[in-house]
Motif scaffolding. Sequence first.
Motif, PDB file in Angstrom:
ATOM      1  N   VAL A   1       0.838  -1.200   0.000  1.00 49.27           N
ATOM      2  CA  VAL A   1       0.000   0.000   0.000  1.00 49.27           C
ATOM      3  C   VAL A   1       0.876   1.254   0.000  1.00 49.27           C
ATOM      4  O   VAL A   1       0.630   2.203  -0.752  1.00 49.27           O
ATOM      5  CB  VAL A   1      -0.976   0.000   1.202  1.00 49.27           C
ATOM      6  CG1 VAL A   1      -1.613   1.369   1.412  1.00 49.27           C
ATOM      7  CG2 VAL A   1      -2.051  -1.067   1.012  1.00 49.27           C
TER       8      VAL A   1
ATOM      9  N   ALA B   1       2.341   1.665  -3.401  1.00 52.13           N
ATOM     10  CA  ALA B   1       1.299   2.099  -4.341  1.00 52.13           C
ATOM     11  C   ALA B   1       1.011   3.586  -4.175  1.00 52.13           C
ATOM     12  O   ALA B   1       0.922   4.325  -5.164  1.00 52.13           O
ATOM     13  CB  ALA B   1       0.027   1.277  -4.127  1.00 52.13           C
TER      14      ALA B   1
ATOM     15  N   ILE C   1      -0.746   5.145  -7.285  1.00 48.53           N
ATOM     16  CA  ILE C   1      -1.709   4.101  -7.634  1.00 48.53           C
ATOM     17  C   ILE C   1      -2.854   4.150  -6.624  1.00 48.53           C
ATOM     18  O   ILE C   1      -2.630   4.056  -5.422  1.00 48.53           O
ATOM     19  CB  ILE C   1      -1.035   2.707  -7.633  1.00 48.53           C
ATOM     20  CG1 ILE C   1       0.071   2.661  -8.683  1.00 48.53           C
ATOM     21  CG2 ILE C   1      -2.057   1.596  -7.849  1.00 48.53           C
ATOM     22  CD1 ILE C   1       0.951   1.428  -8.621  1.00 48.53           C
TER      23      ILE C   1
ATOM     24  N   GLU D   1      -7.310   0.577  -8.294  1.00 50.73           N
ATOM     25  CA  GLU D   1      -6.298  -0.052  -9.153  1.00 50.73           C
ATOM     26  C   GLU D   1      -5.495  -1.084  -8.361  1.00 50.73           C
ATOM     27  O   GLU D   1      -5.185  -2.167  -8.857  1.00 50.73           O
ATOM     28  CB  GLU D   1      -5.378   1.023  -9.735  1.00 50.73           C
ATOM     29  CG  GLU D   1      -4.493   0.506 -10.857  1.00 50.73           C
ATOM     30  CD  GLU D   1      -3.643   1.597 -11.504  1.00 50.73           C
ATOM     31  OE1 GLU D   1      -2.852   1.239 -12.392  1.00 50.73           O
ATOM     32  OE2 GLU D   1      -3.757   2.782 -11.133  1.00 50.73           O
ATOM     33  N   LEU D   2      -5.185  -0.769  -7.114  1.00 41.82           N
ATOM     34  CA  LEU D   2      -4.449  -1.695  -6.255  1.00 41.82           C
ATOM     35  C   LEU D   2      -5.276  -2.961  -6.002  1.00 41.82           C
ATOM     36  O   LEU D   2      -4.746  -4.076  -6.051  1.00 41.82           O
ATOM     37  CB  LEU D   2      -4.088  -1.009  -4.926  1.00 41.82           C
ATOM     38  CG  LEU D   2      -3.198  -1.794  -3.975  1.00 41.82           C
ATOM     39  CD1 LEU D   2      -1.846  -2.118  -4.613  1.00 41.82           C
ATOM     40  CD2 LEU D   2      -2.981  -1.009  -2.694  1.00 41.82           C
TER      41      LEU D   2
END
Length: 126
Positions: free
Chosen positions: A101, A104, A109, A113-114
Amino acid sequence: MMHLTISNASEEPIYQQILTQIKTLIIQGEMSGGEALPSIRALAKDLQISVITTKRAYEELEREGFIDTVPGKGSFVAVQNRELLREQRLRVVEEKLALAVNLARSAGIGLSELQEILSLIYEEED
């Protein structure tokens, strides 16, 4: 009787393959507390590997609390709370996901999307 598969093509050392497979059998409840494991010699013969390799895997399993070895009697699955084992694994997964996380976020991101990436990776592994 537990069934283990050893891959000579794997990058993972043989003792680690044994270790991982036995841990998985215990965590998934396919082997229960008090259940006897094959002797070190019998498993080595069955897998056609060195007794030293099997001994190393058993020693590591005992050190990590997955099995108990009783001199003269053999090795047995440790009687322990499977839920506790699952919690330990869950904690490791949470730590790894927290790292993902953070990466990302720093890469811009977003959550959706993750989640999509995680879904693709999860389904790919099945």
